[in-house]
Design a protein around this motif. Structure first.
Motif, PDB file in Angstrom:
ATOM      1  N   VAL A  73     -12.626   3.471  -5.475  1.00  0.00           N
ATOM      2  CA  VAL A  73     -13.737   2.940  -6.274  1.00  0.00           C
ATOM      3  C   VAL A  73     -14.789   4.027  -6.420  1.00  0.00           C
ATOM      4  N   ALA A  74     -15.225   4.260  -7.674  1.00  0.00           N
ATOM      5  CA  ALA A  74     -16.275   5.248  -7.930  1.00  0.00           C
ATOM      6  C   ALA A  74     -16.792   5.068  -9.352  1.00  0.00           C
ATOM      7  N   ASP A  75     -18.093   5.316  -9.546  1.00  0.00           N
ATOM      8  CA  ASP A  75     -18.701   5.319 -10.883  1.00  0.00           C
ATOM      9  C   ASP A  75     -18.485   4.007 -11.630  1.00  0.00           C
ATOM     10  N   GLY A  76     -18.488   2.887 -10.894  1.00  0.00           N
ATOM     11  CA  GLY A  76     -18.327   1.594 -11.531  1.00  0.00           C
ATOM     12  C   GLY A  76     -16.923   1.303 -12.006  1.00  0.00           C
ATOM     13  N   ASN A  77     -15.936   1.975 -11.429  1.00  0.00           N
ATOM     14  CA  ASN A  77     -14.546   1.782 -11.836  1.00  0.00           C
ATOM     15  C   ASN A  77     -13.637   1.669 -10.621  1.00  0.00           C
ATOM     16  N   LEU A  78     -12.554   0.924 -10.801  1.00  0.00           N
ATOM     17  CA  LEU A  78     -11.462   0.897  -9.835  1.00  0.00           C
ATOM     18  C   LEU A  78     -10.339   1.769 -10.378  1.00  0.00           C
ATOM     19  N   LYS A  79      -9.861   2.690  -9.573  1.00  0.00           N
ATOM     20  CA  LYS A  79      -8.721   3.507  -9.970  1.00  0.00           C
ATOM     21  C   LYS A  79      -7.514   3.108  -9.139  1.00  0.00           C
ATOM     22  N   LEU A  80      -6.507   2.562  -9.825  1.00  0.00           N
ATOM     23  CA  LEU A  80      -5.253   2.179  -9.179  1.00  0.00           C
ATOM     24  C   LEU A  80      -4.192   3.213  -9.543  1.00  0.00           C
ATOM     25  N   PRO A  81      -3.795   4.068  -8.623  1.00  0.00           N
ATOM     26  CA  PRO A  81      -2.794   5.087  -8.941  1.00  0.00           C
ATOM     27  C   PRO A  81      -1.495   4.457  -9.445  1.00  0.00           C
ATOM     28  N   LEU A  82      -0.897   5.093 -10.439  1.00  0.00           N
ATOM     29  CA  LEU A  82       0.388   4.639 -10.963  1.00  0.00           C
ATOM     30  C   LEU A  82       1.482   5.220 -10.076  1.00  0.00           C
ATOM     31  N   VAL A  83       1.981   4.390  -9.168  1.00  0.00           N
ATOM     32  CA  VAL A  83       2.990   4.818  -8.200  1.00  0.00           C
ATOM     33  C   VAL A  83       4.232   3.943  -8.369  1.00  0.00           C
ATOM     34  N   PRO A  84       5.377   4.385  -7.858  1.00  0.00           N
ATOM     35  CA  PRO A  84       6.602   3.589  -8.007  1.00  0.00           C
ATOM     36  C   PRO A  84       6.430   2.176  -7.454  1.00  0.00           C
ATOM     37  N   GLY A  85       7.013   1.213  -8.158  1.00  0.00           N
ATOM     38  CA  GLY A  85       6.928  -0.194  -7.780  1.00  0.00           C
ATOM     39  C   GLY A  85       6.955  -1.045  -9.037  1.00  0.00           C
ATOM     40  N   ASP A  86       7.208  -2.323  -8.869  1.00  0.00           N
ATOM     41  CA  ASP A  86       7.295  -3.193 -10.046  1.00  0.00           C
ATOM     42  C   ASP A  86       6.920  -4.616  -9.646  1.00  0.00           C
ATOM     43  N   LEU A  87       6.590  -5.403 -10.664  1.00  0.00           N
ATOM     44  CA  LEU A  87       6.342  -6.827 -10.490  1.00  0.00           C
ATOM     45  C   LEU A  87       7.061  -7.531 -11.630  1.00  0.00           C
ATOM     46  N   PHE A  88       8.339  -7.795 -11.403  1.00  0.00           N
ATOM     47  CA  PHE A  88       9.190  -8.377 -12.448  1.00  0.00           C
ATOM     48  C   PHE A  88      10.412  -8.988 -11.786  1.00  0.00           C
ATOM     49  N   GLY A  89      10.736 -10.206 -12.164  1.00  0.00           N
ATOM     50  CA  GLY A  89      11.913 -10.853 -11.599  1.00  0.00           C
ATOM     51  C   GLY A  89      11.837 -10.906 -10.081  1.00  0.00           C
ATOM     52  N   GLY A  90      12.879 -10.413  -9.432  1.00  0.00           N
ATOM     53  CA  GLY A  90      12.927 -10.433  -7.980  1.00  0.00           C
ATOM     54  C   GLY A  90      12.215  -9.277  -7.322  1.00  0.00           C
ATOM     55  N   ASN A  91      11.638  -8.377  -8.129  1.00  0.00           N
ATOM     56  CA  ASN A  91      10.976  -7.197  -7.599  1.00  0.00           C
ATOM     57  C   ASN A  91       9.474  -7.456  -7.473  1.00  0.00           C
ATOM     58  N   GLY A  92       8.948  -7.329  -6.277  1.00  0.00           N
ATOM     59  CA  GLY A  92       7.516  -7.515  -6.057  1.00  0.00           C
ATOM     60  C   GLY A  92       6.924  -6.356  -5.288  1.00  0.00           C
ATOM     61  N   THR A  93       7.335  -5.124  -5.641  1.00  0.00           N
ATOM     62  CA  THR A  93       6.980  -3.944  -4.856  1.00  0.00           C
ATOM     63  C   THR A  93       5.775  -3.190  -5.408  1.00  0.00           C
ATOM     64  N   ALA A  94       5.160  -3.652  -6.479  1.00  0.00           N
ATOM     65  CA  ALA A  94       4.026  -2.939  -7.061  1.00  0.00           C
ATOM     66  C   ALA A  94       2.843  -2.909  -6.096  1.00  0.00           C
ATOM     67  N   GLN A  95       2.124  -1.800  -6.072  1.00  0.00           N
ATOM     68  CA  GLN A  95       0.876  -1.730  -5.312  1.00  0.00           C
ATOM     69  C   GLN A  95      -0.175  -2.553  -6.049  1.00  0.00           C
ATOM     70  N   ALA A 118       0.821  -1.210   0.000  1.00  0.00           N
ATOM     71  CA  ALA A 118       0.000   0.000   0.000  1.00  0.00           C
ATOM     72  C   ALA A 118       0.858   1.263   0.000  1.00  0.00           C
ATOM     73  N   HIS A 119       0.541   2.175  -0.910  1.00  0.00           N
ATOM     74  CA  HIS A 119       1.231   3.459  -0.962  1.00  0.00           C
ATOM     75  C   HIS A 119       0.748   4.333   0.194  1.00  0.00           C
ATOM     76  N   ALA A 120       1.621   5.175   0.713  1.00  0.00           N
ATOM     77  CA  ALA A 120       1.281   5.971   1.891  1.00  0.00           C
ATOM     78  C   ALA A 120       0.135   6.942   1.626  1.00  0.00           C
ATOM     79  N   THR A 121       0.082   7.508   0.427  1.00  0.00           N
ATOM     80  CA  THR A 121      -0.928   8.548   0.157  1.00  0.00           C
ATOM     81  C   THR A 121      -1.802   8.272  -1.059  1.00  0.00           C
ATOM     82  N   SER A 122      -1.357   7.436  -1.997  1.00  0.00           N
ATOM     83  CA  SER A 122      -2.098   7.191  -3.239  1.00  0.00           C
ATOM     84  C   SER A 122      -2.540   5.739  -3.287  1.00  0.00           C
ATOM     85  N   ARG A 123      -3.747   5.505  -2.780  1.00  0.00           N
ATOM     86  CA  ARG A 123      -4.254   4.139  -2.700  1.00  0.00           C
ATOM     87  C   ARG A 123      -5.438   3.948  -3.647  1.00  0.00           C
ATOM     88  N   PRO A 124      -5.801   2.708  -3.925  1.00  0.00           N
ATOM     89  CA  PRO A 124      -6.906   2.453  -4.858  1.00  0.00           C
ATOM     90  C   PRO A 124      -8.216   3.057  -4.343  1.00  0.00           C
TER      91      PRO A 124
END
Length: 245
Positions: free
Chosen positions: A100-122, A92-98
């Motif tokens: 829900v509104a108007d039938g949509n989920l908004k996932l903020p694009l914040v630093p993090g990744d999901l690749f190889g050994g990196n699993g830091t994506a929100q 979870a990002h400290a200030t920019s979290r998912p």
């Protein structure tokens, strides 16, 4: 008879019911080679060499892609104003979290990744269903506009060590590396990671096989999909720019 389709014109399961159990007829064919687009998505009636018979139907049922009353309970149409508690927020990002509104989920694009050994994506996670299933995400891609930004689906076995597969839309400064210079754009890619290492699966030569630059003119969305075949113990990934093909 029962047909499981929706994988962009490919029928992946055709079954016959004898009143007691379903039997897989083990066929696989492309509807695009049988019907023209003008025929519509579904043909009901006799076809083939013996097409002169007049079939009688007791009932016909459809389960469309958007089916709040019929989808698996793990599905989410993101109605209301709060994220359903069935989801677990990870990294979870400290200030920019998912939100829900108007039938949509908004996932903020914040630093993090999901690749190889990196699993830091929100991410938001929940347990995958048992048996065979299809998971589809409809993504508004306008804000995926900076090199490396991505949005999609991931099937995660574990984090640290990382074992997962993901299918995503990603913005690249150069979406056509084979052409001199940079051609910025968005491509669809698939990544398999095992024990913290992104895996190259032949015939691919890189651990992130991709579509090259997608033509997104006139469309605000991209659809990404996992198809899990429990009988074959297989996961396949799909991408569409129109939700149909």
């Amino acid at each position: 008879a029962r047909v499981l389709s929706g994988e962009y014109h490919t029928v992946h399961e055709l079954r016959y019911f004898d009143g007691t159990q379903w039997t897989d007829l083990e066929v696989n064919f492309n509807l695009g080679t049988i019907f023209a687009e003008a025929d519509g998505p579904v043909h009901i009636g006799p076809i083939g060499a013996n097409g002169q018979v007049a079939p009688t139907y007791e009932y016909i049922r459809f389960t469309p892609d958007e089916c709040p009353d019929q989808c698996n309970p793990l599905s989410d149409q993101f109605e209301g104003t709060e994220l359903d508690p069935k989801w677990e927020l990870v990294n979870a990002h400290a200030t920019s979290r998912p939100t829900v509104a108007d039938g949509n989920l908004k996932l903020p694009l914040v630093p993090g990744d999901l690749f190889g050994g990196n699993g830091t994506a929100q991410m938001i996670l929940q347990q995958a269903p048992t048996g065979s299933w299809v998971a589809t995400a409809k993504i508004a891609h306008a804000e995926v506009d900076t090199n490396g930004e991505a949005a999609g689906l991931a099937l995660i076995n574990s984090l640290n060590p990382n074992h997962f597969v993901k299918t995503a839309l990603q913005y690249k400064n150069d979406a056509d590396p084979g052409t001199p210079g940079n051609q910025p754009g968005k491509w669809a890619e698939r990544v398999v990671t095992s024990n913290g290492t992104a895996v190259v699966i032949p015939p691919a030569t890189v651990p992130f096989p991709n579509s090259g630059a997608l033509n997104l003119t006139g469309t605000d969305h991209v659809w990404v999909r996992f198809v899990h075949d429990a009988d074959a113990n297989q996961i396949t990934t799909w991408t569409s720019t129109n939700g149909t093909t």
